[in-house]
Scaffold this motif. Structure first.
Motif, PDB file in Angstrom:
ATOM      1  N   LYS A 302       0.624  -1.206   0.011  1.00 37.20           N
ATOM      2  CA  LYS A 302       0.016   0.022  -0.010  1.00 37.20           C
ATOM      3  C   LYS A 302       0.773   1.310  -0.103  1.00 37.20           C
ATOM      4  O   LYS A 302       0.471   2.244  -0.697  1.00 37.20           O
ATOM      5  CB  LYS A 302      -0.868  -0.111   1.239  1.00 37.20           C
ATOM      6  CG  LYS A 302      -2.045  -1.000   1.181  1.00 37.20           C
ATOM      7  CD  LYS A 302      -2.956  -1.079   2.494  1.00 37.20           C
ATOM      8  CE  LYS A 302      -3.987  -1.979   2.194  1.00 37.20           C
ATOM      9  NZ  LYS A 302      -4.774  -1.959   3.373  1.00 37.20           N
ATOM     10  N   VAL A 303       1.973   1.319   0.793  1.00 35.52           N
ATOM     11  CA  VAL A 303       2.771   2.277   0.757  1.00 35.52           C
ATOM     12  C   VAL A 303       3.618   2.732  -0.528  1.00 35.52           C
ATOM     13  O   VAL A 303       3.647   3.788  -1.009  1.00 35.52           O
ATOM     14  CB  VAL A 303       3.972   2.266   1.896  1.00 35.52           C
ATOM     15  CG1 VAL A 303       4.818   3.209   1.689  1.00 35.52           C
ATOM     16  CG2 VAL A 303       3.353   2.287   3.147  1.00 35.52           C
ATOM     17  N   LEU A 304       3.930   1.525  -1.235  1.00 33.81           N
ATOM     18  CA  LEU A 304       4.532   1.710  -2.388  1.00 33.81           C
ATOM     19  C   LEU A 304       3.719   2.167  -3.311  1.00 33.81           C
ATOM     20  O   LEU A 304       4.106   2.967  -4.210  1.00 33.81           O
ATOM     21  CB  LEU A 304       5.146   0.407  -2.626  1.00 33.81           C
ATOM     22  CG  LEU A 304       6.304  -0.258  -1.923  1.00 33.81           C
ATOM     23  CD1 LEU A 304       6.942  -1.577  -2.483  1.00 33.81           C
ATOM     24  CD2 LEU A 304       7.524   0.892  -1.948  1.00 33.81           C
ATOM     25  N   THR A 305       2.489   1.800  -3.293  1.00 33.07           N
ATOM     26  CA  THR A 305       1.477   2.057  -4.410  1.00 33.07           C
ATOM     27  C   THR A 305       1.135   3.398  -4.395  1.00 33.07           C
ATOM     28  O   THR A 305       0.836   4.280  -5.302  1.00 33.07           O
ATOM     29  CB  THR A 305       0.273   1.239  -4.127  1.00 33.07           C
ATOM     30  OG1 THR A 305       0.488  -0.047  -4.403  1.00 33.07           O
ATOM     31  CG2 THR A 305      -1.048   1.586  -5.302  1.00 33.07           C
ATOM     32  N   ARG A 306       1.359   3.996  -3.282  1.00 35.46           N
ATOM     33  CA  ARG A 306       0.743   5.530  -2.929  1.00 35.46           C
ATOM     34  C   ARG A 306       1.797   6.182  -3.071  1.00 35.46           C
ATOM     35  O   ARG A 306       1.709   7.280  -3.808  1.00 35.46           O
ATOM     36  CB  ARG A 306       0.507   5.660  -1.216  1.00 35.46           C
ATOM     37  CG  ARG A 306      -0.240   6.954  -0.775  1.00 35.46           C
ATOM     38  CD  ARG A 306      -0.292   7.111   0.504  1.00 35.46           C
ATOM     39  NE  ARG A 306      -1.004   8.304   0.885  1.00 35.46           N
ATOM     40  CZ  ARG A 306      -2.165   8.649   1.109  1.00 35.46           C
ATOM     41  NH1 ARG A 306      -3.189   7.517   1.208  1.00 35.46           N
ATOM     42  NH2 ARG A 306      -2.802   9.899   1.457  1.00 35.46           N
ATOM     43  N   TYR A 307       3.198   5.904  -2.915  1.00 36.40           N
ATOM     44  CA  TYR A 307       4.346   6.866  -2.933  1.00 36.40           C
ATOM     45  C   TYR A 307       5.264   6.585  -4.075  1.00 36.40           C
ATOM     46  O   TYR A 307       5.929   7.673  -4.862  1.00 36.40           O
ATOM     47  CB  TYR A 307       5.048   6.739  -1.634  1.00 36.40           C
ATOM     48  CG  TYR A 307       4.176   7.462  -0.490  1.00 36.40           C
ATOM     49  CD1 TYR A 307       3.778   8.842  -0.469  1.00 36.40           C
ATOM     50  CD2 TYR A 307       3.875   6.723   0.457  1.00 36.40           C
ATOM     51  CE1 TYR A 307       2.912   9.263   0.445  1.00 36.40           C
ATOM     52  CE2 TYR A 307       2.986   7.239   1.531  1.00 36.40           C
ATOM     53  CZ  TYR A 307       2.679   8.665   1.567  1.00 36.40           C
ATOM     54  OH  TYR A 307       1.989   8.955   2.512  1.00 36.40           O
ATOM     55  N   ALA A 308       5.465   5.283  -4.287  1.00 33.94           N
ATOM     56  CA  ALA A 308       6.624   5.051  -5.214  1.00 33.94           C
ATOM     57  C   ALA A 308       6.805   5.678  -6.676  1.00 33.94           C
ATOM     58  O   ALA A 308       5.458   5.379  -7.262  1.00 33.94           O
ATOM     59  CB  ALA A 308       6.710   3.399  -5.597  1.00 33.94           C
ATOM     60  N   ASP A 309       7.341   6.490  -7.140  1.00 33.41           N
ATOM     61  CA  ASP A 309       7.409   7.136  -8.413  1.00 33.41           C
ATOM     62  C   ASP A 309       6.344   8.105  -8.601  1.00 33.41           C
ATOM     63  O   ASP A 309       6.114   8.419  -9.780  1.00 33.41           O
ATOM     64  CB  ASP A 309       7.718   6.082  -9.587  1.00 33.41           C
ATOM     65  CG  ASP A 309       8.932   5.219  -9.589  1.00 33.41           C
ATOM     66  OD1 ASP A 309       9.798   5.791  -9.073  1.00 33.41           O
ATOM     67  OD2 ASP A 309       8.788   3.916  -9.879  1.00 33.41           O
ATOM     68  N   LYS A 310       5.701   8.359  -7.539  1.00 31.64           N
ATOM     69  CA  LYS A 310       4.724   9.488  -7.733  1.00 31.64           C
ATOM     70  C   LYS A 310       5.081  10.494  -6.596  1.00 31.64           C
ATOM     71  O   LYS A 310       5.240  11.678  -7.318  1.00 31.64           O
ATOM     72  CB  LYS A 310       3.376   8.825  -7.169  1.00 31.64           C
ATOM     73  CG  LYS A 310       2.705   7.771  -8.063  1.00 31.64           C
ATOM     74  CD  LYS A 310       1.678   7.247  -7.601  1.00 31.64           C
ATOM     75  CE  LYS A 310       0.863   5.816  -8.314  1.00 31.64           C
ATOM     76  NZ  LYS A 310      -0.303   5.168  -7.888  1.00 31.64           N
ATOM     77  N   LEU A 311       5.389  10.449  -5.477  1.00 33.33           N
ATOM     78  CA  LEU A 311       5.961  11.348  -4.443  1.00 33.33           C
ATOM     79  C   LEU A 311       7.114  10.963  -4.045  1.00 33.33           C
ATOM     80  O   LEU A 311       7.784  11.701  -3.375  1.00 33.33           O
ATOM     81  CB  LEU A 311       4.835  11.233  -3.308  1.00 33.33           C
ATOM     82  CG  LEU A 311       3.305  11.513  -3.705  1.00 33.33           C
ATOM     83  CD1 LEU A 311       2.512  11.603  -2.376  1.00 33.33           C
ATOM     84  CD2 LEU A 311       3.264  12.895  -4.259  1.00 33.33           C
ATOM     85  N   CYS A 312       7.661   9.956  -4.393  1.00 31.22           N
ATOM     86  CA  CYS A 312       9.086   9.581  -4.166  1.00 31.22           C
ATOM     87  C   CYS A 312       9.778   8.618  -5.159  1.00 31.22           C
ATOM     88  O   CYS A 312       9.165   7.439  -5.434  1.00 31.22           O
ATOM     89  CB  CYS A 312       9.221   8.943  -2.682  1.00 31.22           C
ATOM     90  SG  CYS A 312      11.114   8.610  -2.043  1.00 31.22           S
ATOM     91  N   LEU A 313      11.020   8.750  -5.505  1.00 31.91           N
ATOM     92  CA  LEU A 313      11.544   7.837  -6.460  1.00 31.91           C
ATOM     93  C   LEU A 313      11.680   6.420  -5.618  1.00 31.91           C
ATOM     94  O   LEU A 313      11.970   6.478  -4.520  1.00 31.91           O
ATOM     95  CB  LEU A 313      12.900   8.287  -6.933  1.00 31.91           C
ATOM     96  CG  LEU A 313      12.853   9.607  -7.833  1.00 31.91           C
ATOM     97  CD1 LEU A 313      14.321  10.010  -7.968  1.00 31.91           C
ATOM     98  CD2 LEU A 313      12.167   9.322  -8.922  1.00 31.91           C
TER      99      LEU A 313
END
Length: 376
Positions: A302-313
């Motif tokens: 869930k964390v990776l879906t929310r942030y990865a390559d969207k809000l953080c590389l």
């Protein structure tokens, strides 16, 4: 007969006029009260929105970190840079199991010469030598008249009285501080939130010591100790504090309120709010790093879906548990220590996300620049 008819007409006219006037008055009153109601509702909504913004601004008030140290088997410095550069890793080692056999698990622990695994008093006595470098800060003339508070979170089988004795032997009398307390390590992740809730602490200096030791390790255990010194928002603006920070070339990190709860999405959303995360599509500089600790597989996805390559590389999202290890009830502080240490190298915001007993916590922090001519 004509007179009676005229009187009847006059009565009818009077009745009609009275009815019209009555309805006009009633209608006017209705419009007036409706207008008042709308004005009241509008004013109430404005006051409610104003109060909401005041509470949000109050919730966004950070603590300011002026000192941070993480100690472990890997040393007393450069943990974050070591993890980012793949210089830190857990090694498999043989341990004796309860049935007398040896088993190989990955873990890290402090190296003590000639000490048994359960010699916790002697271990802590030795480790407290490493935090004597906080004394010059606590005793500096800049903070001479500042109220100083010490909080210790010790996840090890040792009594509060023994901890106090060791402290007094290594660091001096506890009565030198305005308060000195050992708090149950399980409460460590919500302590700073309660500290920020008290506006009186805006003028205080807070020092937190967190220590995790074990007798026999389990997989991915990592002994560690962190020490941090925080200043309230009223202290950070003082000219004497600014002079001290500039003179010592200190890196100052704003640590925002920690959100904790059972619903991960709720926790992350509110942590973003407290950390003043700007999701404007024109702002591409979101998180310079995200630090994860002890997340379950589902939570990690869930964390990776929310942030990865969207809000953080993706390459800037680090899993502390699998590289450094899990520090018992103090893993929250270890994750903060990694992020605070790494703030030396980046200017962007960072986020720390952890999980413990089906409850999540999340915090945003960022390095700030001290300008003597500008109020923070």
């Amino acid at each position: 007969m004509q007179i009676n008819r005229n009187l009847a007409v006059e009565h009818i006219i009077i009745a009609i006029c009275f009815s019209i006037i009555s309805w006009f008055i009633f209608f006017s009153c209705w419009l007036f009260f409706r207008g008042c109601k709308e004005i009241y509702a509008e004013s109430w909504n404005e006051l409610r929105e104003e109060r909401k913004q005041q509470l949000i601004e109050y919730g966004q008030k950070p603590l300011y970190v002026i000192f941070n140290q993480l100690s472990s088997e890997f040393g007393d410095a450069n943990h974050a840079q070591g993890l980012v550069s793949n210089l830190i890793s857990l090694d498999a080692r043989a341990v004796n199991t309860s049935n007398g056999y040896e088993d190989s698990i990955i873990y890290s622990r402090f190296q003590f010469d000639n000490l048994k695994p359960n010699d916790f008093i002697l271990k802590i006595d030795k480790l407290f030598e490493n935090i004597q470098n906080i004394l010059p800060i606590l005793n500096h003339k800049t903070f001479h008249k500042v109220r100083k508070h010490i909080r210790l979170f010790i996840d090890a089988p040792i009594s509060t009285e023994d901890i106090k004795i060791i402290w007094q032997q290594k660091l001096g009398d506890t009565t030198l501080f305005d308060s000195w307390q050992v708090i149950e390590a399980k409460q460590s992740s919500i302590f700073l939130d309660s500290w920020l809730d008290d506006s009186a602490t805006d003028d205080y200096l807070l020092c937190c010591i967190n220590l995790y030791l074990f007798d026999s390790p389990t997989s991915c255990n990592a002994e560690s100790m962190t020490s941090m010194i925080f200043l309230g928002k009223n202290l950070i603006d003082k000219p004497s504090t600014i002079h001290y920070i500039q003179q010592n070339k200190s890196v100052v990190v704003a640590l925002h309120r920690t959100e904790e709860g059972e619903q991960l999405d709720h926790v992350l959303k509110h942590a973003e709010l407290w950390g003043e995360l700007d999701k404007n599509e024109n702002n591409k500089d979101y998180f310079g790093a995200i630090w994860l600790t002890n997340l379950s597989t589902d939570a990690n996805v869930k964390v990776l879906t929310r942030y990865a390559d969207k809000l953080c590389l993706m390459e800037n999202i680090y899993n502390i548990s699998s590289t450094f290890g899990i520090s018992g009830e103090c893993d929250y502080w270890v994750a903060l220590a990694f992020a605070i240490e790494y703030a030396i190298h980046i200017d962007s915001k960072q986020m720390v996300i952890g999980e413990k007993r089906a409850s999540f916590n999340a915090t945003i922090l960022e390095k700030i620049k001290i300008d003597p001519d500008e109020v923070i």
